[in-house]
Design a protein around this motif. Structure first.
Motif, PDB file in Angstrom:
ATOM      1  N   LEU A   1       9.396 -20.670  12.358  1.00  0.00           N
ATOM      2  CA  LEU A   1       8.061 -20.429  11.818  1.00  0.00           C
ATOM      3  C   LEU A   1       8.052 -19.305  10.791  1.00  0.00           C
ATOM      4  N   GLY A   2       7.134 -19.411   9.857  1.00  0.00           N
ATOM      5  CA  GLY A   2       6.893 -18.327   8.911  1.00  0.00           C
ATOM      6  C   GLY A   2       5.740 -17.451   9.372  1.00  0.00           C
ATOM      7  N   ASN A   3       5.310 -16.582   8.476  1.00  0.00           N
ATOM      8  CA  ASN A   3       4.225 -15.649   8.776  1.00  0.00           C
ATOM      9  C   ASN A   3       3.017 -15.914   7.899  1.00  0.00           C
ATOM     10  N   ARG A   4       1.852 -15.678   8.463  1.00  0.00           N
ATOM     11  CA  ARG A   4       0.599 -15.886   7.746  1.00  0.00           C
ATOM     12  C   ARG A   4       0.471 -14.875   6.602  1.00  0.00           C
ATOM     13  N   LEU A   5      -0.065 -15.360   5.491  1.00  0.00           N
ATOM     14  CA  LEU A   5      -0.285 -14.505   4.331  1.00  0.00           C
ATOM     15  C   LEU A   5      -1.540 -13.651   4.520  1.00  0.00           C
ATOM     16  N   GLY A   6      -2.622 -14.297   4.918  1.00  0.00           N
ATOM     17  CA  GLY A   6      -3.890 -13.579   5.077  1.00  0.00           C
ATOM     18  C   GLY A   6      -3.739 -12.465   6.085  1.00  0.00           C
ATOM     19  N   CYS A   7      -4.477 -11.417   5.937  1.00  0.00           N
ATOM     20  CA  CYS A   7      -4.502 -10.235   6.795  1.00  0.00           C
ATOM     21  C   CYS A   7      -3.303  -9.317   6.563  1.00  0.00           C
ATOM     22  N   ARG A   8      -2.342  -9.748   5.722  1.00  0.00           N
ATOM     23  CA  ARG A   8      -1.241  -8.813   5.386  1.00  0.00           C
ATOM     24  C   ARG A   8      -1.772  -7.750   4.407  1.00  0.00           C
ATOM     25  N   LYS A   9      -1.147  -6.598   4.457  1.00  0.00           N
ATOM     26  CA  LYS A   9      -1.487  -5.534   3.518  1.00  0.00           C
ATOM     27  C   LYS A   9      -0.479  -5.566   2.367  1.00  0.00           C
ATOM     28  N   ILE A  10      -0.993  -5.835   1.181  1.00  0.00           N
ATOM     29  CA  ILE A  10      -0.121  -6.029   0.025  1.00  0.00           C
ATOM     30  C   ILE A  10      -0.217  -4.792  -0.858  1.00  0.00           C
ATOM     31  N   GLY A  11       0.904  -4.109  -1.020  1.00  0.00           N
ATOM     32  CA  GLY A  11       0.961  -2.926  -1.887  1.00  0.00           C
ATOM     33  C   GLY A  11       1.408  -3.339  -3.273  1.00  0.00           C
ATOM     34  N   ILE A  12       0.509  -3.218  -4.238  1.00  0.00           N
ATOM     35  CA  ILE A  12       0.831  -3.613  -5.614  1.00  0.00           C
ATOM     36  C   ILE A  12       1.290  -2.379  -6.377  1.00  0.00           C
ATOM     37  N   VAL A  13       2.503  -2.482  -6.931  1.00  0.00           N
ATOM     38  CA  VAL A  13       3.097  -1.346  -7.638  1.00  0.00           C
ATOM     39  C   VAL A  13       2.860  -1.566  -9.131  1.00  0.00           C
ATOM     40  N   GLY A  14       1.784  -0.964  -9.635  1.00  0.00           N
ATOM     41  CA  GLY A  14       1.415  -1.149 -11.051  1.00  0.00           C
ATOM     42  C   GLY A  14       0.226  -2.081 -11.173  1.00  0.00           C
ATOM     43  N   LEU A  15      -0.983  -1.501 -11.220  1.00  0.00           N
ATOM     44  CA  LEU A  15      -2.180  -2.361 -11.257  1.00  0.00           C
ATOM     45  C   LEU A  15      -2.666  -2.514 -12.699  1.00  0.00           C
ATOM     46  N   GLY A  16      -1.786  -3.087 -13.536  1.00  0.00           N
ATOM     47  CA  GLY A  16      -2.161  -3.347 -14.925  1.00  0.00           C
ATOM     48  C   GLY A  16      -2.647  -4.778 -15.082  1.00  0.00           C
ATOM     49  N   SER A  17      -2.317  -5.334 -16.241  1.00  0.00           N
ATOM     50  CA  SER A  17      -2.770  -6.687 -16.582  1.00  0.00           C
ATOM     51  C   SER A  17      -2.264  -7.725 -15.570  1.00  0.00           C
TER      52      SER A  17
ATOM     53  N   LYS B   1      -2.619   6.059 -12.747  1.00  0.00           N
ATOM     54  CA  LYS B   1      -3.906   6.699 -12.428  1.00  0.00           C
ATOM     55  C   LYS B   1      -4.698   5.809 -11.494  1.00  0.00           C
ATOM     56  N   LYS B   2      -5.575   6.407 -10.725  1.00  0.00           N
ATOM     57  CA  LYS B   2      -6.544   5.645  -9.924  1.00  0.00           C
ATOM     58  C   LYS B   2      -7.464   4.890 -10.878  1.00  0.00           C
ATOM     59  N   LYS B   3      -7.706   3.609 -10.577  1.00  0.00           N
ATOM     60  CA  LYS B   3      -8.611   2.811 -11.426  1.00  0.00           C
ATOM     61  C   LYS B   3     -10.018   2.949 -10.846  1.00  0.00           C
ATOM     62  N   PRO B   4     -10.940   3.449 -11.634  1.00  0.00           N
ATOM     63  CA  PRO B   4     -12.257   3.722 -11.055  1.00  0.00           C
ATOM     64  C   PRO B   4     -13.021   2.448 -10.654  1.00  0.00           C
ATOM     65  N   SER B   5     -12.694   1.320 -11.276  1.00  0.00           N
ATOM     66  CA  SER B   5     -13.575   0.160 -11.111  1.00  0.00           C
ATOM     67  C   SER B   5     -13.071  -0.887 -10.124  1.00  0.00           C
ATOM     68  N   VAL B   6     -12.004  -0.588  -9.362  1.00  0.00           N
ATOM     69  CA  VAL B   6     -11.488  -1.624  -8.458  1.00  0.00           C
ATOM     70  C   VAL B   6     -11.734  -1.240  -6.993  1.00  0.00           C
ATOM     71  N   PRO B   7     -11.894  -2.255  -6.128  1.00  0.00           N
ATOM     72  CA  PRO B   7     -12.227  -1.962  -4.727  1.00  0.00           C
ATOM     73  C   PRO B   7     -10.999  -1.729  -3.846  1.00  0.00           C
ATOM     74  N   TYR B   8      -9.797  -1.627  -4.431  1.00  0.00           N
ATOM     75  CA  TYR B   8      -8.582  -1.532  -3.629  1.00  0.00           C
ATOM     76  C   TYR B   8      -8.223  -0.068  -3.350  1.00  0.00           C
ATOM     77  N   SER B   9      -7.444   0.148  -2.269  1.00  0.00           N
ATOM     78  CA  SER B   9      -7.072   1.516  -1.877  1.00  0.00           C
ATOM     79  C   SER B   9      -5.957   2.053  -2.773  1.00  0.00           C
ATOM     80  N   PHE B  10      -6.177   3.201  -3.369  1.00  0.00           N
ATOM     81  CA  PHE B  10      -5.206   3.825  -4.282  1.00  0.00           C
ATOM     82  C   PHE B  10      -4.288   4.766  -3.523  1.00  0.00           C
ATOM     83  N   TYR B  11      -2.996   4.664  -3.793  1.00  0.00           N
ATOM     84  CA  TYR B  11      -1.993   5.562  -3.218  1.00  0.00           C
ATOM     85  C   TYR B  11      -1.259   6.245  -4.368  1.00  0.00           C
TER      86      TYR B  11
END
Lengths: 336, 336
Positions: B161-177, B199-209
């Protein structure tokens, strides 16, 4: 996720727990959760016996008092002659599957036997798989992975380009629990969503096509996620594939027999459609051998529904249905 | 999509068209659109010559009047000694790539040479690929496809079996285009999105690290889609992989060298992370041989950006940048 409900009969004699006949253990949920199940139900395991079903029931002193069975599509077909005639007290069938095409529902209705399926326990993972197969076929991910694995990249250079997902017209065949999740996901890729379903859904923004041929003619991709019924058997036939056309792609996560597999193989071999992502086949686990040589077909061993997380959810769901039945409460997911 | 602009110089002598030096033809866009390009520009094809660059320019009577070059990361590095010193009149570099790590940007700034990249032409397809690779790794699509292709399904039974995608926490390295498009797509799968960025993007709802280690520690998956710079080279190192942990997955569609590849291979071999989907490698087209034996790694031959549709868009974009330069208008996508 641990089983958080407190077993009520933990220290009781299992013989005092409600009896549930198990013709064949639904894989992999039964073995995975056998210990948890055993706190709640007394499973009569006919599959462990060499006896015929009537002999087994007689030996267990249970010929007349089995009221519930837990079944799977991989076990025997649930028909009057094979199963139901031997279980005169049967009132409830709980299946670990979404599809119930292996159960004679008309006969169940006649006998006032309730049937409960897995409801939308698998919908999330099925939808994710359908999108994964679609990206894989369009962007040639598995084929490119094979290319790299075989060492061709460093020898033969660039791999052929795939096609963009966004802006494609995706025809969803069956906009139920799974289909609507697929639509939601693909909207995020800027795909245009068309669909056919038994009825037009009043609350969705997608284009409804009452006719599968017209849907196929207007779609770049058909994603098949409807149940297998007498009406849908071989619904994706030669005429539908012709309407889909040479650039068309078929994704099937429903049941193999919704597609006329021989025709599909012919269309793929002759380049009359562009590719396919298939999780299901007409004679599983047999896959038509001609498909094995094609780089534009992604083959998945009936796994679309299956993740560890889904089986946790399924255990809770099956337990809930059986507990509801034995408590005279409404089933969680009644089909009949 | 045909080139719909009317060639202005169709019947003129190509020698009268604006000169553009081509050190190496950017694959596959150059050959695919050579005829369309030739209506607009007089390409000086140094790659067809046996001469050194200064000798070639002298033979073409172009030592002093080349103002624009069209380049690719697969050609020579664009440094002072190798290229710029031989082109005293150079004012504009147009690259077919997003990444510009092969161009000495500081030197270009000093010489007041503009540089234009491919901007977001590839962003859609890169984002789709990242999601495709992620679903593939979590749900084992390529591995299961191999299993079916080898005939194992009918012999050995169900695939793990594989693992479900939903509910995973996805860390995006570089929130550009690209990263923001990945986030938009994954939100449709009910993933939780975290990110790091300059930099923290002021207009996005995601958690900045602000810190990559903290991002890795809180993420189930790291999706790497930042540019390669001196700061990001080997940013995904041993410490970051340790923070990501045994259940963690790495998806890289950026540049191979953002990851310390030797450490990544070690972590995968030792089961210290759970899997990877890699479109890029440190020494392309060489892929570390140890990875070829692993079923939890999906290997893609640097194709994330590449579709037929993207190359159509790229042709229009490159032509637009060069035409803007020769018309003294602002470049479409200036980097310098």
């Amino acid at each position: 996720m641990a089983d958080t409900t407190t077993p009520k009969h933990n220290n009781s004699n299992p013989k005092n727990l409600p009896k549930v006949l198990l013709l064949k253990p639904p894989p992999p949920i039964y073995h995975r959760f056998e210990s948890q199940f055993s706190h709640h139900f007394n499973f009569l395991k006919s599959f462990e016996s060499q006896l015929s079903l009537p002999e087994f029931l007689a030996a267990e002193n249970s010929s007349d008092d089995v009221t519930a069975i837990f079944v799977t599509s991989l076990g025997p077909r649930i028909t009057a002659a094979d199963i139901l005639d031997h279980l005169p007290s049967l009132r409830c069938i709980v299946t670990s599957t979404i599809g119930v095409d292996f159960i004679d529902l008309d006969e169940c209705r006649r006998r006032r036997i309730s049937v409960a399926n897995a409801a939308d326990v698998f919908s999330t993972d099925c939808a994710d798989s359908a999108v994964g197969l679609l990206i894989d076929v369009l962007r040639k991910i598995s084929a490119a992975d094979r290319y790299v694995h075989r060492g061709n990249w460093s020898v033969s250079g660039a791999f052929p380009l795939g096609n963009r997902l966004g802006c494609r017209k995706i025809g969803i065949v069956g906009l139920g629990s799974i289909g609507s999740r697929i639509a939601k996901r693909l909207a995020g890729f800027n795909c245009r969503i068309l669909y056919t379903s038994r009825k037009k859904k009043p609350s969705v923004p997608y284009s409804f096509y009452p006719d599968i041929h017209e849907l196929a003619a207007d779609s770049d991709v058909l994603v098949i996620c409807c149940p297998l019924t007498d009406e849908t058997r071989h619904m994706i036939n030669r005429e539908v594939l012709l309407a889909l056309g040479k650039e068309g792609v078929v994704i099937n996560i429903s049941r193999g027999s919704v597609v006329d597999e021989k025709e599909l193989v012919k269309f793929l071999l002759e380049g009359q459609i562009a590719g396919a992502g298939l999780d299901v086949f007409e004679n599983e686990p047999i896959v038509p051998e001609e498909l094995l040589a094609l780089d534009n077909v992604v083959l998945s061993p009936h796994l679309a529904a299956c993740t560890d997380d889904a089986y946790h959810d399924l255990y809770e769901h099956v337990k809930g249905n059986l507990q509801a039945f034995f408590s005279n409460k409404p089933l969680r997911s009644p089909i009949v």
